[in-house]
Design a protein around this motif. Structure first.
Motif, PDB file in Angstrom:
ATOM      1  N   LEU A 198      35.171  40.750  43.794  1.00 13.54           N
ATOM      2  CA  LEU A 198      34.087  39.799  44.038  1.00 13.54           C
ATOM      3  C   LEU A 198      34.567  38.458  44.576  1.00 13.54           C
ATOM      4  O   LEU A 198      33.757  37.680  45.076  1.00 13.54           O
ATOM      5  CB  LEU A 198      33.309  39.551  42.736  1.00 13.54           C
ATOM      6  CG  LEU A 198      32.671  40.772  42.096  1.00 13.54           C
ATOM      7  CD1 LEU A 198      32.113  40.412  40.724  1.00 13.54           C
ATOM      8  CD2 LEU A 198      31.560  41.326  42.980  1.00 13.54           C
ATOM      9  N   GLY A 199      35.865  38.192  44.469  1.00 12.09           N
ATOM     10  CA  GLY A 199      36.355  36.853  44.757  1.00 12.09           C
ATOM     11  C   GLY A 199      36.791  36.605  46.178  1.00 12.09           C
ATOM     12  O   GLY A 199      37.420  35.588  46.445  1.00 12.09           O
ATOM     13  N   ARG A 200      36.497  37.498  47.092  1.00 11.36           N
ATOM     14  CA  ARG A 200      36.854  37.256  48.482  1.00 11.36           C
ATOM     15  C   ARG A 200      36.055  36.076  49.013  1.00 11.36           C
ATOM     16  O   ARG A 200      34.899  35.877  48.641  1.00 11.36           O
ATOM     17  CB  ARG A 200      36.585  38.497  49.339  1.00 11.36           C
ATOM     18  CG  ARG A 200      37.386  39.702  48.894  1.00 11.36           C
ATOM     19  CD  ARG A 200      37.126  40.895  49.783  1.00 11.36           C
ATOM     20  NE  ARG A 200      37.798  42.078  49.244  1.00 11.36           N
ATOM     21  CZ  ARG A 200      39.084  42.347  49.419  1.00 11.36           C
ATOM     22  NH1 ARG A 200      39.834  41.501  50.110  1.00 11.36           N
ATOM     23  NH2 ARG A 200      39.630  43.421  48.899  1.00 11.36           N
ATOM     24  N   ALA A 201      36.682  35.308  49.886  1.00 12.09           N
ATOM     25  CA  ALA A 201      36.029  34.106  50.420  1.00 12.09           C
ATOM     26  C   ALA A 201      34.680  34.463  51.007  1.00 12.09           C
ATOM     27  O   ALA A 201      34.558  35.374  51.825  1.00 12.09           O
ATOM     28  CB  ALA A 201      36.908  33.454  51.476  1.00 12.09           C
TER      29      ALA A 201
ATOM     30  N   TYR B 120      30.799  35.318  40.615  1.00 12.21           N
ATOM     31  CA  TYR B 120      30.848  36.281  39.519  1.00 12.21           C
ATOM     32  C   TYR B 120      32.278  36.582  39.081  1.00 12.21           C
ATOM     33  O   TYR B 120      32.486  37.070  37.965  1.00 12.21           O
ATOM     34  CB  TYR B 120      30.107  37.573  39.903  1.00 12.21           C
ATOM     35  CG  TYR B 120      28.618  37.434  39.690  1.00 12.21           C
ATOM     36  CD1 TYR B 120      28.019  37.883  38.523  1.00 12.21           C
ATOM     37  CD2 TYR B 120      27.820  36.809  40.644  1.00 12.21           C
ATOM     38  CE1 TYR B 120      26.653  37.739  38.314  1.00 12.21           C
ATOM     39  CE2 TYR B 120      26.462  36.658  40.444  1.00 12.21           C
ATOM     40  CZ  TYR B 120      25.880  37.118  39.276  1.00 12.21           C
ATOM     41  OH  TYR B 120      24.542  36.959  39.071  1.00 12.21           O
ATOM     42  N   GLY B 121      33.276  36.295  39.919  1.00 13.18           N
ATOM     43  CA  GLY B 121      34.665  36.395  39.463  1.00 13.18           C
ATOM     44  C   GLY B 121      34.928  35.464  38.301  1.00 13.18           C
ATOM     45  O   GLY B 121      35.378  35.897  37.225  1.00 13.18           O
TER      46      GLY B 121
ATOM     47  N   ALA C   8      40.158  41.069  35.862  1.00 13.07           N
ATOM     48  CA  ALA C   8      41.050  40.995  37.020  1.00 13.07           C
ATOM     49  C   ALA C   8      40.505  41.799  38.182  1.00 13.07           C
ATOM     50  O   ALA C   8      40.558  41.361  39.346  1.00 13.07           O
ATOM     51  CB  ALA C   8      42.443  41.499  36.642  1.00 13.07           C
ATOM     52  N   LEU C   9      39.964  42.972  37.912  1.00 12.80           N
ATOM     53  CA  LEU C   9      39.367  43.784  38.966  1.00 12.80           C
ATOM     54  C   LEU C   9      38.166  43.077  39.580  1.00 12.80           C
ATOM     55  O   LEU C   9      37.978  43.080  40.806  1.00 12.80           O
ATOM     56  CB  LEU C   9      38.944  45.146  38.392  1.00 12.80           C
ATOM     57  CG  LEU C   9      38.281  46.118  39.374  1.00 12.80           C
ATOM     58  CD1 LEU C   9      39.254  46.481  40.491  1.00 12.80           C
ATOM     59  CD2 LEU C   9      37.805  47.374  38.636  1.00 12.80           C
TER      60      LEU C   9
ATOM     61  N   GLY D  45      44.816  36.535  39.612  1.00 17.47           N
ATOM     62  CA  GLY D  45      45.417  37.855  39.462  1.00 17.47           C
ATOM     63  C   GLY D  45      46.693  37.799  38.635  1.00 17.47           C
ATOM     64  O   GLY D  45      46.927  38.639  37.758  1.00 17.47           O
ATOM     65  N   GLY D  46      47.516  36.781  38.880  1.00 15.43           N
ATOM     66  CA  GLY D  46      48.752  36.636  38.118  1.00 15.43           C
ATOM     67  C   GLY D  46      48.535  36.221  36.692  1.00 15.43           C
ATOM     68  O   GLY D  46      49.158  36.759  35.769  1.00 15.43           O
ATOM     69  N   THR D  47      47.639  35.255  36.452  1.00 11.91           N
ATOM     70  CA  THR D  47      47.452  34.747  35.091  1.00 11.91           C
ATOM     71  C   THR D  47      46.818  35.788  34.176  1.00 11.91           C
ATOM     72  O   THR D  47      47.171  35.879  32.989  1.00 11.91           O
ATOM     73  CB  THR D  47      46.597  33.470  35.101  1.00 11.91           C
ATOM     74  OG1 THR D  47      45.333  33.738  35.733  1.00 11.91           O
ATOM     75  CG2 THR D  47      47.308  32.346  35.845  1.00 11.91           C
TER      76      THR D  47
END
Length: 431
Positions: free
Chosen positions: A402-405, A231-232, A396-397, A298-300
């Motif tokens: 949601l993007g944790r491994a 979902y990220g 980004a949030l 996060g950076g982009t």
């Protein structure tokens, strides 16, 4: 769980020189395909002021020429992804590119705005076949090695196509009329489509499951929607693309109005900012291969917000710099999210996961593009920026939360009773 991933990687065939040569051929073919279809898809964007003038429309109404195409793409991307699972990636992609070019020759002949919108919607539905199958096709060809860089190059082709379509159509529309601009873009797309069809390999590694039934197609959709980690990328697709298209749909109106008063043909040159995306996409793909997509995203996305805020300036040069920065940031985010999807979706459900991503991407484009036009009509450029910046921040949030491994991608659906095979047609694992 780590052993599951390792065994999967060990099962992949080793890379040979012939593999590398074929990958280069695939890369050039996919670059040409992206150039063709995305030039067609966005050829109407720089001529929105001319359409508004010819048909007596406001920015929101004229933006339907873009939103209809992206909405058609969003509607068709999932069915065509399922078709690519059943009939193969290559046939679906070739049919899509050829059909989009054929319809492209009809668009400038449309006598009314309603027929133009209908033709653009049909063109968007045709174009859907490329993004519906491309991510899965590249993931299967790349077999996990350097996948981020391969997909980054494909996204770079999309970026260059979008830039070429916008600049050529916009400049020629300023010098002649919008119909001439769109027709010339279609001719260029036809040349790129020819390169694509001739170069894309007909044989090689399988580009679809050995046998695909309705059960595995449905299971793939469930898998694509059921993995929290995906979902990220979906949020980046929907909110990132929505904000990006909203800004570019109305930038022509802003530049042609006070205090800038730029001529339409010159204003179209602002789409050269897309060149920044063609550079940032493969760079972001390589960084994601090295550091992981979550950190890179996060950076982009932060770069995208910074560029958007720069466009609030009353100085033309600063506005142009802002457009370059936000374009580089957005396409880097897009490439990174695509690579994330290729890594973390189940191999047997890549087509369905890609379809959900592109559905989010083009629904965001349609809704965001229309909302951007309405916001500009009501509140001008500052209002549009105020509307879209929160979309980038929410994306980004979502990536951070949601993007944790998560768990390794799931294995194929269980075998049908007594079949001796799993749902993808491979021998079932012994119990």
């Amino acid at each position: 769980m780590g052993r599951t991933q390792n065994s999967s990687s060990a099962a992949e065939p080793p890379t040979t020189r012939s593999d590398e040569g074929e990958r280069r051929r695939v890369a050039v073919a996919m670059l040409a395909a992206g150039l063709a279809v995305f030039a067609l898809l966005y050829s109407a964007q720089p001529v929105l002021p001319q359409l508004a003038e010819e048909y007596g429309l406001g920015p929101g109404g004229a933006s339907l020429a873009v939103s209809a195409a992206t909405a058609g793409l969003a509607v068709a991307v999932l069915p065509l992804a399922l078709a690519s699972e059943r009939f193969g990636r290559r046939p679906v992609m070739v049919a899509a590119v050829v059909a989009a070019v054929v319809i492209g020759f009809l668009v400038p002949l449309a006598p009314t705005f309603e027929l133009l919108v209908a033709a653009r919607a049909a063109q968007g539905m045709a174009i859907a076949g490329l993004p519906a199958a491309a991510t899965a096709y590249l993931a299967e060809r790349g077999r996990g090695r350097g996948l981020g860089a391969m997909i980054g190059l494909y996204i770079a082709g999309n970026t260059l196509g979008g830039m070429a379509g916008r600049v050529v159509a916009g400049v020629l529309a300023g010098l002649s009329d919008w119909r001439t601009g769109v027709a010339v873009v279609t001719l260029l797309a036809a040349a790129c489509a020819t390169v694509f069809v001739l170069l894309l390999p007909r044989q090689g590694v399988p580009t679809r499951p050995a046998r695909t039934g309705g059960r595995v197609l449905a299971a793939g959709v469930v898998a694509a929607l059921g993995r929290r980690e995906l979902y990220g990328p979906y949020l980046v697709a929907a909110l990132g693309m929505g904000g990006f298209v909203a800004l570019y749909n109305v930038v022509g109106f802003r530049l042609s109005a006070p205090p800038f008063l730029v001529a339409p043909a010159v204003a179209s040159l602002v789409f050269l900012a897309y060149a920044a995306g063609s550079v940032s996409s493969p760079v972001a793909g390589r960084l994601a291969d090295r550091f992981g997509p979550r950190r890179v995203l996060g950076g982009t996305l932060g770069v995208t917000v910074a560029g958007t805020l720069l466009t609030l300036s009353g100085h033309l040069l600063v506005v142009v710099v802002g457009l370059v920065v936000l374009t580089a940031g957005f396409f880097a985010s897009h490439a990174t999210a695509n690579g994330w999807l290729g890594r973390r979706s189940a191999h047997w459900a890549r087509g369905q996961a890609a379809a959900v991503y592109w559905l989010s991407y083009y629904l965001g484009s349609s809704v965001g593009g229309t909302l951007g036009g309405l916001a500009y009509g009501a509140w001008g450029w500052p209002g549009t920026v105020a509307v879209v910046c929160p979309w980038f921040l929410v994306a980004a949030l979502g990536v951070a939360v949601l993007g944790r491994a998560g768990e390794p991608p799931p294995g194929p659906p269980p075998a049908a009773p007594g079949s001796g095979e799993d749902a993808t047609g491979r021998p079932a694992s012994p119990r």
